[in-house]
Design an enzyme around this catalytic site. Structure first.
Site, mmCIF file in Angstrom:
data_model
loop_
_atom_site.group_PDB
_atom_site.id
_atom_site.type_symbol
_atom_site.label_atom_id
_atom_site.label_comp_id
_atom_site.label_asym_id
_atom_site.label_seq_id
_atom_site.Cartn_x
_atom_site.Cartn_y
_atom_site.Cartn_z
ATOM 1 N N SER A 213 -49.688 -26.490 -39.026
ATOM 2 C CA SER A 213 -48.653 -26.061 -38.031
ATOM 3 C C SER A 213 -47.133 -25.844 -38.656
ATOM 4 O O SER A 213 -47.172 -25.449 -39.969
ATOM 5 C CB SER A 213 -48.161 -27.322 -37.097
ATOM 6 O OG SER A 213 -47.290 -26.932 -36.331
ATOM 7 N N ASN A 214 -45.986 -25.524 -38.329
ATOM 8 C CA ASN A 214 -44.891 -25.740 -38.880
ATOM 9 C C ASN A 214 -43.667 -26.466 -38.195
ATOM 10 O O ASN A 214 -44.189 -27.260 -37.235
ATOM 11 C CB ASN A 214 -44.440 -24.249 -38.862
ATOM 12 C CG ASN A 214 -44.457 -23.392 -37.510
ATOM 13 O OD1 ASN A 214 -43.448 -24.150 -36.638
ATOM 14 N ND2 ASN A 214 -45.536 -22.747 -37.192
ATOM 15 N N TYR A 215 -42.543 -26.351 -38.868
ATOM 16 C CA TYR A 215 -41.562 -27.373 -38.491
ATOM 17 C C TYR A 215 -40.850 -26.944 -37.101
ATOM 18 O O TYR A 215 -39.709 -27.377 -36.781
ATOM 19 C CB TYR A 215 -40.320 -27.399 -39.537
ATOM 20 C CG TYR A 215 -40.796 -28.069 -40.860
ATOM 21 C CD1 TYR A 215 -41.171 -29.486 -40.663
ATOM 22 C CD2 TYR A 215 -41.024 -27.420 -41.866
ATOM 23 C CE1 TYR A 215 -41.474 -30.080 -41.924
ATOM 24 C CE2 TYR A 215 -41.517 -28.030 -43.070
ATOM 25 C CZ TYR A 215 -41.684 -29.386 -42.892
ATOM 26 O OH TYR A 215 -42.165 -30.226 -44.099
#
Ligand code: C5P
Length: 404
Positions: A213-215
């Site tokens: 995923s990402n932030y």
């Protein structure tokens, strides 16, 4: 409502001018940028120093003031800069100048150069007999017919010693009147439109308990959905996993992966007038997610990734005439060229180029610095703004796009 708005405050020569530094303070406190235009007689009632100190800008009264680039076209650039013009107090003389289109001071000149559609709020204040005179009333009706709003004077003790109509409403009342003008504009702008927004990250399964995923926090996309709903749109928000509450009046569909996001968004494509891709969709996903949990038996492991579908591009390349497509381009450095390429490659109407600096701009934080690139070649550099304010400015820019 007034955060980031550029307000021209015109002050003409009446006794109520002495209250205007307080009005400037209220506007500044609300986050507005204020430029004061005072007539020569206004400065007999209120000091230039007070006004320049509270507005943190020089007071403009001279038509021949040069702008920041030294060009003698300040009167034109002010008209372009302003989101609204407020004139308090507006004297009989200033009303006469406005209604006849005279351009003999910076205030009357800026009234004429103000861009069409920008709100003008006039706050007449004068002796009651003057106010009731046929000339003043005729000028006011001409100005009202041109679209100017008039905040009527109040009754009470007047400078003449008489009691009657003509007092300028208190700065708080003027401030409220201006705020509600912006609120009303906001609330009506997207009436009858359907807006689809994607927001947040996606999660791409590695195995039963792990993902890539990402932030992304979803804050920008949620702020856009909230702002569009406040402007009267029917808003459908397709969100990846985030911890944000659903904005009032927004219909939310929660998804996890890019594939699910596309599956949820696709049925919404047909009925939407504007699609805003604010989600940080993972570009790749593990080709073969494993059921259950992968055991740590190996010293190293390789996960093969395959490309995810591009949701925004699928919408924009298959859309019907009239539908608008807007995307984000988040880059860690430079990147304006990448943003421009995204605008053309994905055939978008507008791209919000978003520098990720890890502290004030990009993922997770509450603020953002956006540069808006329009398909018409326009470039709008926004300052550091809260995501709510940035969302409003993005919608303003979208509303200004020529129809397609
Ligand atoms: O990832 P990229 O930089 O290409 O993202 C640009 C825009 O495209 C963003 O608005 C993003 O929401 C959208 N996008 C998408 N589906 C993807 C990748 C990006 O809708 N798979």
């Amino acid at each position: 409502m007034l955060t980031g708005k550029n307000i021209l405050l015109g002050i003409s020569g009446g006794i109520a001018a002495y209250k205007t530094p307080h009005l400037v303070r209220l506007l500044k406190k609300a986050g507005a940028n204020v430029r004061v235009l005072a007539t020569e007689s206004a400065l007999k009632f209120v000091s230039e120093l007070s006004l320049s100190t509270v507005s943190q800008m020089p007071v403009l009264d001279d038509i021949f003031t040069a702008d920041a680039d030294g060009e003698r076209t300040m009167h034109i650039s002010l008209g372009e800069w302003a989101d609204a013009l407020v004139v308090a107090p507006a004297t009989a003389n200033t009303l006469a100048r406005f209604s006849s289109g005279l351009c003999d001071n910076m205030l009357s000149l800026s009234f004429v150069t103000l861009r069409p559609g920008k709100p003008v709020l006039l706050v007449p204040a004068m002796d009651g007999y003057m106010y009731d005179s046929p000339s003043v009333q005729r000028n006011l009706s001409v100005l009202k017919a041109q679209g100017c709003r008039v905040l009527e004077p109040e009754s009470g003790p007047l400078a003449s010693g008489q009691c009657g109509l003509g007092r300028m409403p208190e700065p708080e009342t003027i401030f409220e009147a201006l705020s509600s003008i912006f609120a009303a504009r906001e609330s009506a702008a997207l009436e009858g439109r359907t807006v689809v927004v994607t927001a947040g990250p996606t999660r791409e399964k590695i195995d039963g308990v792990r993902f890539l995923s990402n932030y992304s926090s979803g804050k920008m996309g949620f702020a856009i959905a909230a702002a569009a709903a406040r402007r009267g749109a029917t808003v459908r928000l397709v969100s990846g996993p985030v911890t944000l509450p659903t904005p009032p009046g927004v219909e939310r569909i929660d998804v996890e992966s890019a594939a699910e996001m596309l599956e949820a968004a696709r049925p919404l494509f047909d009925g939407c007038d504007l699609f805003i891709g604010a989600a940080a969709v993972a570009d790749y996903r593990p080709e073969a997610p494993v059921e259950g949990k992968i055991k740590k038996n190996e010293a190293a492991m390789v996960i093969r990734l395959v490309r995810n579908p591009d949701i925004l591009a699928e919408f924009s390349t298959g859309r019907k005439p009239g539908q608008l497509a807007v995307g984000f381009a988040l880059e860690t450095a430079g990147g304006l060229e990448y943003a421009r390429k995204k605008l053309t490659d994905k055939q978008l109407d507008l791209v919000a180029f978003n520098i990720y600096d890890g502290s004030r701009s990009g993922f997770e934080v509450d603020t953002n610095v956006l540069t808006l690139l329009g398909r018409d070649g326009s470039i709008t550099e926004l300052p550091l703004l809260s995501k709510e304010e940035a969302a409003g400015r993005l919608l303003d820019a979208i509303e200004k796009l020529p129809p397609r």
